[in-house]
Design a protein around this motif. Structure first.
Motif, PDB file in Angstrom:
ATOM      1  N   LEU A  98       0.819  -1.213   0.000  1.00  0.00           N
ATOM      2  CA  LEU A  98       0.000   0.000   0.000  1.00  0.00           C
ATOM      3  C   LEU A  98       0.855   1.266   0.000  1.00  0.00           C
ATOM      4  O   LEU A  98       0.337   2.365   0.172  1.00  0.00           O
ATOM      5  CB  LEU A  98      -0.925   0.002   1.235  1.00  0.00           C
ATOM      6  CG  LEU A  98      -1.874  -1.190   1.318  1.00  0.00           C
ATOM      7  CD1 LEU A  98      -2.542  -1.256   2.682  1.00  0.00           C
ATOM      8  CD2 LEU A  98      -2.944  -1.105   0.232  1.00  0.00           C
ATOM      9  N   GLY A  99       2.161   1.087  -0.171  1.00  0.00           N
ATOM     10  CA  GLY A  99       3.039   2.254  -0.235  1.00  0.00           C
ATOM     11  C   GLY A  99       3.291   2.911   1.108  1.00  0.00           C
ATOM     12  O   GLY A  99       3.738   4.066   1.160  1.00  0.00           O
ATOM     13  N   TRP A 100       3.025   2.204   2.196  1.00  0.00           N
ATOM     14  CA  TRP A 100       3.256   2.799   3.520  1.00  0.00           C
ATOM     15  C   TRP A 100       4.733   3.123   3.723  1.00  0.00           C
ATOM     16  O   TRP A 100       5.069   4.175   4.288  1.00  0.00           O
ATOM     17  CB  TRP A 100       2.805   1.822   4.619  1.00  0.00           C
ATOM     18  CG  TRP A 100       1.332   1.738   4.819  1.00  0.00           C
ATOM     19  CD1 TRP A 100       0.346   2.116   3.937  1.00  0.00           C
ATOM     20  CD2 TRP A 100       0.650   1.234   5.963  1.00  0.00           C
ATOM     21  NE1 TRP A 100      -0.886   1.873   4.462  1.00  0.00           N
ATOM     22  CE2 TRP A 100      -0.743   1.323   5.711  1.00  0.00           C
ATOM     23  CE3 TRP A 100       1.070   0.703   7.187  1.00  0.00           C
ATOM     24  CZ2 TRP A 100      -1.710   0.905   6.634  1.00  0.00           C
ATOM     25  CZ3 TRP A 100       0.116   0.301   8.109  1.00  0.00           C
ATOM     26  CH2 TRP A 100      -1.261   0.406   7.828  1.00  0.00           C
ATOM     27  N   LYS A 101       5.593   2.218   3.283  1.00  0.00           N
ATOM     28  CA  LYS A 101       7.026   2.430   3.527  1.00  0.00           C
ATOM     29  C   LYS A 101       7.527   3.637   2.748  1.00  0.00           C
ATOM     30  O   LYS A 101       8.362   4.408   3.228  1.00  0.00           O
ATOM     31  CB  LYS A 101       7.822   1.174   3.160  1.00  0.00           C
ATOM     32  CG  LYS A 101       7.487   0.004   4.064  1.00  0.00           C
ATOM     33  CD  LYS A 101       8.362  -1.214   3.803  1.00  0.00           C
ATOM     34  CE  LYS A 101       7.923  -2.342   4.745  1.00  0.00           C
ATOM     35  NZ  LYS A 101       8.742  -3.546   4.603  1.00  0.00           N
ATOM     36  N   ARG A 103       5.722   6.263   2.060  1.00  0.00           N
ATOM     37  CA  ARG A 103       5.227   7.433   2.783  1.00  0.00           C
ATOM     38  C   ARG A 103       6.113   7.731   3.980  1.00  0.00           C
ATOM     39  O   ARG A 103       6.410   8.882   4.286  1.00  0.00           O
ATOM     40  CB  ARG A 103       3.793   7.203   3.255  1.00  0.00           C
ATOM     41  CG  ARG A 103       2.752   7.323   2.159  1.00  0.00           C
ATOM     42  CD  ARG A 103       1.448   6.641   2.492  1.00  0.00           C
ATOM     43  NE  ARG A 103       0.708   7.274   3.575  1.00  0.00           N
ATOM     44  CZ  ARG A 103      -0.521   6.919   3.924  1.00  0.00           C
ATOM     45  NH1 ARG A 103      -1.126   5.928   3.296  1.00  0.00           N
ATOM     46  NH2 ARG A 103      -1.138   7.524   4.910  1.00  0.00           N
ATOM     47  N   LEU A 104       6.550   6.676   4.652  1.00  0.00           N
ATOM     48  CA  LEU A 104       7.371   6.873   5.850  1.00  0.00           C
ATOM     49  C   LEU A 104       8.768   7.344   5.467  1.00  0.00           C
ATOM     50  O   LEU A 104       9.373   8.161   6.169  1.00  0.00           O
ATOM     51  CB  LEU A 104       7.449   5.570   6.653  1.00  0.00           C
ATOM     52  CG  LEU A 104       6.139   5.182   7.336  1.00  0.00           C
ATOM     53  CD1 LEU A 104       6.182   3.732   7.800  1.00  0.00           C
ATOM     54  CD2 LEU A 104       5.840   6.094   8.510  1.00  0.00           C
ATOM     55  N   GLY A 108      10.641  10.894   6.363  1.00  0.00           N
ATOM     56  CA  GLY A 108      11.888  10.783   7.128  1.00  0.00           C
ATOM     57  C   GLY A 108      11.795   9.887   8.342  1.00  0.00           C
ATOM     58  O   GLY A 108      12.694   9.866   9.182  1.00  0.00           O
ATOM     59  N   ASN A 109      10.707   9.134   8.443  1.00  0.00           N
ATOM     60  CA  ASN A 109      10.524   8.305   9.637  1.00  0.00           C
ATOM     61  C   ASN A 109      11.304   7.003   9.596  1.00  0.00           C
ATOM     62  O   ASN A 109      11.676   6.460  10.631  1.00  0.00           O
ATOM     63  CB  ASN A 109       9.033   7.989   9.829  1.00  0.00           C
ATOM     64  CG  ASN A 109       8.315   9.164  10.447  1.00  0.00           C
ATOM     65  OD1 ASN A 109       8.892   9.917  11.223  1.00  0.00           O
ATOM     66  ND2 ASN A 109       7.069   9.340  10.082  1.00  0.00           N
ATOM     67  N   ILE A 110      11.492   6.458   8.405  1.00  0.00           N
ATOM     68  CA  ILE A 110      12.283   5.236   8.321  1.00  0.00           C
ATOM     69  C   ILE A 110      13.283   5.354   7.191  1.00  0.00           C
ATOM     70  O   ILE A 110      13.157   6.215   6.329  1.00  0.00           O
ATOM     71  CB  ILE A 110      11.408   3.962   8.093  1.00  0.00           C
ATOM     72  CG1 ILE A 110      10.680   4.025   6.755  1.00  0.00           C
ATOM     73  CG2 ILE A 110      10.443   3.743   9.231  1.00  0.00           C
ATOM     74  CD1 ILE A 110       9.975   2.730   6.387  1.00  0.00           C
TER      75      ILE A 110
ATOM     76  N   VAL B 111      -0.206   3.931  10.016  1.00  0.00           N
ATOM     77  CA  VAL B 111       1.036   4.050   9.239  1.00  0.00           C
ATOM     78  C   VAL B 111       2.140   4.596  10.142  1.00  0.00           C
ATOM     79  O   VAL B 111       3.261   4.085  10.166  1.00  0.00           O
ATOM     80  CB  VAL B 111       0.836   4.965   8.006  1.00  0.00           C
ATOM     81  CG1 VAL B 111       2.171   5.228   7.320  1.00  0.00           C
ATOM     82  CG2 VAL B 111      -0.143   4.348   7.031  1.00  0.00           C
ATOM     83  N   GLU B 118       8.939   0.000  13.157  1.00  0.00           N
ATOM     84  CA  GLU B 118       9.977  -0.375  12.189  1.00  0.00           C
ATOM     85  C   GLU B 118      11.292   0.322  12.508  1.00  0.00           C
ATOM     86  O   GLU B 118      12.368  -0.267  12.413  1.00  0.00           O
ATOM     87  CB  GLU B 118       9.507  -0.030  10.775  1.00  0.00           C
ATOM     88  CG  GLU B 118      10.067  -0.908   9.678  1.00  0.00           C
ATOM     89  CD  GLU B 118      11.324  -0.363   9.020  1.00  0.00           C
ATOM     90  OE1 GLU B 118      11.801   0.697   9.469  1.00  0.00           O
ATOM     91  OE2 GLU B 118      11.810  -0.988   8.067  1.00  0.00           O
ATOM     92  N   TYR B 159       1.921  -5.365   7.595  1.00  0.00           N
ATOM     93  CA  TYR B 159       3.229  -4.723   7.625  1.00  0.00           C
ATOM     94  C   TYR B 159       4.063  -5.228   8.810  1.00  0.00           C
ATOM     95  O   TYR B 159       5.279  -5.387   8.701  1.00  0.00           O
ATOM     96  CB  TYR B 159       3.081  -3.202   7.651  1.00  0.00           C
ATOM     97  CG  TYR B 159       2.915  -2.615   6.267  1.00  0.00           C
ATOM     98  CD1 TYR B 159       1.649  -2.459   5.696  1.00  0.00           C
ATOM     99  CD2 TYR B 159       4.020  -2.241   5.503  1.00  0.00           C
ATOM    100  CE1 TYR B 159       1.490  -1.953   4.408  1.00  0.00           C
ATOM    101  CE2 TYR B 159       3.869  -1.725   4.232  1.00  0.00           C
ATOM    102  CZ  TYR B 159       2.606  -1.587   3.690  1.00  0.00           C
ATOM    103  OH  TYR B 159       2.468  -1.084   2.409  1.00  0.00           O
TER     104      TYR B 159
END
Lengths: 376, 256
Positions: A98-101, A103-104, A108-110, B111, B118, B159
């Motif tokens: 879903l493209g969460w990564k 977005r993060l 700059g979160n991950i 999210v 993560e 996730y």
């Protein structure tokens, strides 16, 4: 019987016809759908590598397991994964569906995707877009086999994830488009039938030429609270089960078969139904108190019966009247026509009776060449 | 705690020889289902204690939606585990989500929550922490926080599942089965049962209430390795009695 399924997918589609499609459906009562799926995947991969399959490659759409899981799985089952780029492409809908990564990462979160992630066009970041999913699958397939007449097959490890994010009509549209694509040889998918309404399983069943349903060995143990009395029955349901398969042929006939299986070390082994089971390979005749079928001896005896007005073989060719030729044409026909019996009752003074049988009796189930019957 | 009695549960989970063998639940998903009559929070406490008492590199990330830290600290002290000390030693990362609310249908909040987990897990891996256990107490409250958007909760769990395959994390989640009992197709709980490698279910006894037996526990362990080269799904069923300082597990009918 599981081999018949694999054979059908291996042989693929005839020119101008939709690709054969297999639905593997299970439920929590007998949750072995994934084991059957990986069995079919392994067999098809083996056939592709051996050059025995119509398809020259396989596109695997992975929703529930990572691409590296499938590579490890195929390797442990003796499939050559070193040359995998030549025959298999995995569309990774597992890592970031879903493209969460993304977005993060943007916020700059991950950090960007790690070692397990796929790169390039084989990573899908929006499984809600069926059109994009379709084009990705076709693109990957063409990347494997080229633009010519060589085909590829498609495996979807579960349609449930698609159905969570898209309507049944759009998922059906995707499957239908894949089946009718000239370069798709065959397609198969897994469905956990208890996660959706019954009509979903029915819709996907209509779109399939083969439906393989996994059922528990002991129906009576399901739904009960576990206790010491039913524990052994429940346990048996968790490593053994039944595979119930419906083949739909081109001429509309349906062939139904059953087989038992057990699962050990993630490998599924199929065996014919044990004698203690109440169902054996059944046909479509209704269950009544009198016998509607003929034994082998009865069939042989029937073949020897001399019918009145039938020709007894005095050197003249044998014909079956097929309704399209005139009687005179059938008399003048060479012996290349299909077998049949032309009967005449000659009476020089009073005329003759010419009787042409329409067809030979069709046997309920011919197993001489089952592959020819596996039509859509 | 009666070491011998707790072995029935540890044996069912494939956790034997506490402290000497490595954490064998790496990369696995454990789902705990309970009901009003038989709460299964004792299983969370047991797994929390086991996760923190094995190899020193073991770390627990605890998502607490049900109780404050002080509650777990009090309970685990009676089981012989000092959560405050583990927290200070960075072996326990406690995410207090009691007052969490996710606006806008819940997706953006989930999210962000996934991003937080993560980030923590990636940092721990870089510190060479090999065994990371993520515990969620509990999923029904996560659904509440997400305004009932069970589809988003399933996406979040998907996730989290990628963390088990990428980093070898263990994922433990508690959910209440009976709150879905009136639904024709309880999608969330069914999805979870497909996702789980180990399913633990507490139920009342078929015979009703009893003084010495508080309920029965069924453990379905998919594809355990029994040490003889054979692996198949195993199902265990035993009774339990919750005491002040621990839980007793015993075979049905063996209780005097």
């Amino acid at each position: 019987m599981a081999e018949s399924i694999c054979r059908a997918l291996r042989d693929g589609a005839l020119e101008g016809e939709h690709a054969p499609a297999l639905t593997i459906r299970d439920s929590l009562a007998s949750p072995f759908g994934f084991d059957v799926f990986t069995h079919v995947l392994t067999q098809l991969s083996s056939n592709i590598l051996a050059g025995k399959s119509q398809s020259g490659g396989l596109v695997l759409v992975a929703f529930t397991r990572s691409p590296s899981f499938y590579m490890r799985l195929l390797k442990t089952r003796g499939i050559d994964v070193a040359s995998s780029r030549k025959w298999i492409q995995i569309l990774d809908c597992y890592t970031d569906p879903l493209g969460w990564k993304d977005r993060l990462v943007d916020s700059g979160n991950i950090t960007p995707l790690s070692k397990e992630a796929s790169t390039g066009e084989s990573l899908c970041k929006n499984i809600k877009d069926m059109a994009k999913l379709f084009s990705s699958i076709i693109e990957l397939g063409k990347g494997l086999v080229g633009q010519g007449k060589v085909r590829f097959c498609v495996a979807i490890d579960t349609v449930n994830e698609m159905l969570r994010h898209a309507s049944i009509s759009s998922v059906s549209g995707l499957i239908s488009n894949l089946r009718s694509n000239d370069q798709v040889s065959s397609i198969f998918w897994l469905l956990h039938s208890d996660l959706h309404e019954d009509r979903v399983a029915a819709i996907l069943g209509y779109m399939s030429s083969i439906v393989a349903s996994i059922e528990p060995l002991n129906q009576s143990a399901n739904g009960q609270i576990c206790n010491s009395e039913n524990l052994s029955l429940l346990e048996r349901n968790y490593w053994k089960g039944k595979l119930h398969v419906r083949f739909k042929r081109r001429n509309g006939r349906v062939r139904v078969m059953q087989e038992e299986f057990d699962v050990e070390q993630s490998v599924i082994n199929f065996t014919s139904l044990s004698s203690g089971d109440e169902l054996i390979n059944r046909n479509l005749l209704p269950k009544v108190q009198f016998s509607l079928q003929l034994s082998e001896k009865e069939q042989n005896d029937r073949a020897k019966v001399v019918l009145p007005f039938e020709h007894q073989g005095n050197g003249k060719p044998i014909h079956i009247y097929d309704g399209r030729r005139s009687l005179e044409d059938s008399h003048n026909e060479a012996t290349s026509v299909s077998t049949g019996i032309l009967q005449t009752l000659e009476n020089s003074s009073k005329g003759e009776i010419i009787y042409l049988r329409d067809s030979d009796d069709e046997r309920p189930d011919s197993d001489e060449d089952p592959d020819d019957d596996l039509d859509i | 705690m009666n070491q011998r009695a707790s072995n029935l549960l540890d044996e069912a989970l494939g956790l034997v020889d506490e402290g000497t063998n490595p954490w064998t639940l790496s990369g696995r998903v454990l789902l705990i289902e309970d009901c009003v009559e038989t709460s299964a929070t004792f299983l969370l406490h047991h797994l929390l204690k086991r996760a923190l008492s094995t190899l020193s590199s073991n770390v627990v990330v605890f998502l607490a939606l049900s109780q404050p830290f002080s509650h777990y600290d009090r309970v685990l002290r009676k089981l012989g585990c000092n959560l405050a000390a583990q927290k200070e030693n960075n072996r326990l990362l406690f995410l207090d989500m009691l007052s969490s609310e996710f606006p806008d249908g819940g997706e953006s909040g989930l999210v962000a929550l996934y991003g937080k987990i993560e980030k923590v897990v990636s940092a721990l891996i870089e510190e060479n922490k090999k065994s990371i256990t993520i515990i969620i107490d509990d999923l029904s409250l996560l659904e509440v926080a997400a305004n009932g958007a069970s589809n988003h909760v399933l996406d979040f769990l998907h996730y989290c599942h990628t963390l088990t395959s990428v980093f070898g994390c263990t994922l433990v989640a508690l959910n209440h089965e009976d709150i879905y009992s009136s639904m024709e197709k309880p999608a969330l709980i069914l999805h979870l049962e497909y996702l789980a490698d180990i399913l633990m279910k507490t139920e009342p006894l078929a015979t009703g209430l009893a003084t010495d037996v508080h309920g029965q526990l069924t453990v379905l362990n998919k594809e355990t390795w029994d040490g003889q080269g054979r692996s198949r799904n195993r199902i265990f069923n035993f009774h339990f009695r919750i005491k002040e300082n621990g839980v007793e597990y015993f075979s049905p009918g063996s209780r005097a």
